[in-house]
Design an enzyme around this catalytic site. Structure first.
Site, PDB file in Angstrom:
ATOM      1  N   LYS A  52     -34.309 -51.151 -18.976  1.00  0.00           N
ATOM      2  CA  LYS A  52     -33.610 -49.855 -19.051  1.00  0.00           C
ATOM      3  C   LYS A  52     -34.547 -48.772 -19.584  1.00  0.00           C
ATOM      4  CE  LYS A  52     -30.919 -48.711 -22.451  1.00  0.00           C
ATOM      5  NZ  LYS A  52     -29.861 -48.687 -23.452  1.00  0.00           N
ATOM      6  N   ASP A  84     -27.158 -47.951 -18.629  1.00  0.00           N
ATOM      7  CA  ASP A  84     -26.767 -47.947 -20.044  1.00  0.00           C
ATOM      8  C   ASP A  84     -25.258 -48.167 -20.116  1.00  0.00           C
ATOM      9  OD1 ASP A  84     -25.584 -45.593 -19.314  1.00  0.00           O
ATOM     10  OD2 ASP A  84     -26.441 -44.400 -20.930  1.00  0.00           O
TER      11      ASP A  84
END
Ligand code: SF4
Length: 294
Positions: A204, A223
């Site tokens: 991420k 997220d």
């Protein structure tokens, strides 16, 4: 005559009183107290009828399609978008979100890849606003990877304390900076494979740096907002971030991946809240399979 009858009755009462009530019968032999006429139906306790609701249905709300307000809600789970319609639905979601947030962008403050990498590491379990409050001090004191690699852990901890998990984050920041100095001549690498080998950097975080500081659409940032919204909007049925990312990458062209994550994050922060999404005001409520169901 009457006197004799009364005397007999008195003698019987005295005799019963002397003998006492006698041994109790076992439970199985006791008779029911209610006398039952032979052949008559056994007495029944009438069943209570369920209480009738006196709550009137709410009046239709202005501005919301009537079908969405009056449709019976048998399940709160989002309806699945049929596979055949998924591509068109995904395109519609993107268009509507882009119309809402044409200037959606990363809300962390940064000026180069090093600063964005540091800010993204700090943003774990913390708001972007809070990170943006501490990074000016941090970057003024440690302007590059070499300076941060030489920092004392307790000094970094003191600066980033308010972002939470500060000991772990300080250790990762110094470790990441040291690895960048040792392996990449103090330059932030621009590939996924190299980034994810740095301390404190996962897929991420690497996607954030590549997509925003390097202009490389390597994947979709998944997220907590992207995870929640992509499920509510019917773009995925997966719960694992890696699988969600694969579903989103399959639905959208590569050049949209970075912007897509910004659009979903912006909508999650402004309208589609985790606990109480504002479906009544949401511009996507006519196409969202979770509208008024969450
Ligand atoms: S706010 Fe409601 S209608 Fe809008 S995307 Fe979220 S769940 Fe769907």
């Amino acid at each position: 005559m009457h006197a004799r009858v009364a005397q007999d009755a008195l003698l019987v009462r005295r005799s019963v009183a002397r003998k006492g009530p006698g041994p109790r019968q076992p439970l199985s032999q006791r008779r029911p107290k209610i006398a039952q006429v032979k052949g008559a139906p056994s007495p029944r306790i009438p069943k209570k009828s369920p209480p009738t609701s006196k709550v009137r249905p709410a009046a239709p709300k202005p501005g919301i399609p009537t079908t969405l307000q009056t449709a019976p809600q048998r399940s709160r789970a989002p309806k699945r978008i049929p596979q055949a319609n998924l591509g068109r639905h995904a395109a519609e979601v993107f268009e509507k979100l882009f119309a809402l947030y044409p200037d959606a962008h990363c809300e962390l403050d940064y000026q180069n890849a090093f600063q964005l990498l540091v800010a993204t590491i700090l943003s774990a379990q913390c708001t972007d606003q809070r990170v943006n409050m501490v990074t000016p001090t941090l970057f003024a004191r440690y302007p590059d990877a070499a300076a941060l690699a030489a920092a004392r852990q307790e000094d970094v901890e003191e600066i980033i304390r308010s972002t939470g998990f500060f000991r772990n984050k300080a250790r990762n920041l110094i470790g990441m900076a040291g690895a960048v100095v040792d392996r990449h001549a103090a330059n932030i690498p621009a590939t996924m494979d190299e980034l994810v080998l740095l301390p404190g950097v996962g897929r991420k975080t690497a996607n954030v740096v590549l997509g925003n500081a390097c202009g490389i659409n390597e994947g979709v940032v998944v997220d907590t907002h992207v995870q929640r919204l992509s499920a509510r909007l019917g773009l995925t049925s997966q719960a694992d971030p890696g699988k969600i990312e694969r579903d989103l990458m399959a639905l959208y062209d590569r050049d949209r991946w970075t912007l897509l994550s910004h659009l979903l994050i912006w909508h999650g922060r402004r309208v589609c809240y985790a606990r109480k999404p504002r479906c009544a005001e949401c511009a996507l409520n006519t196409i969202c399979p979770s509208a008024f169901r969450v």
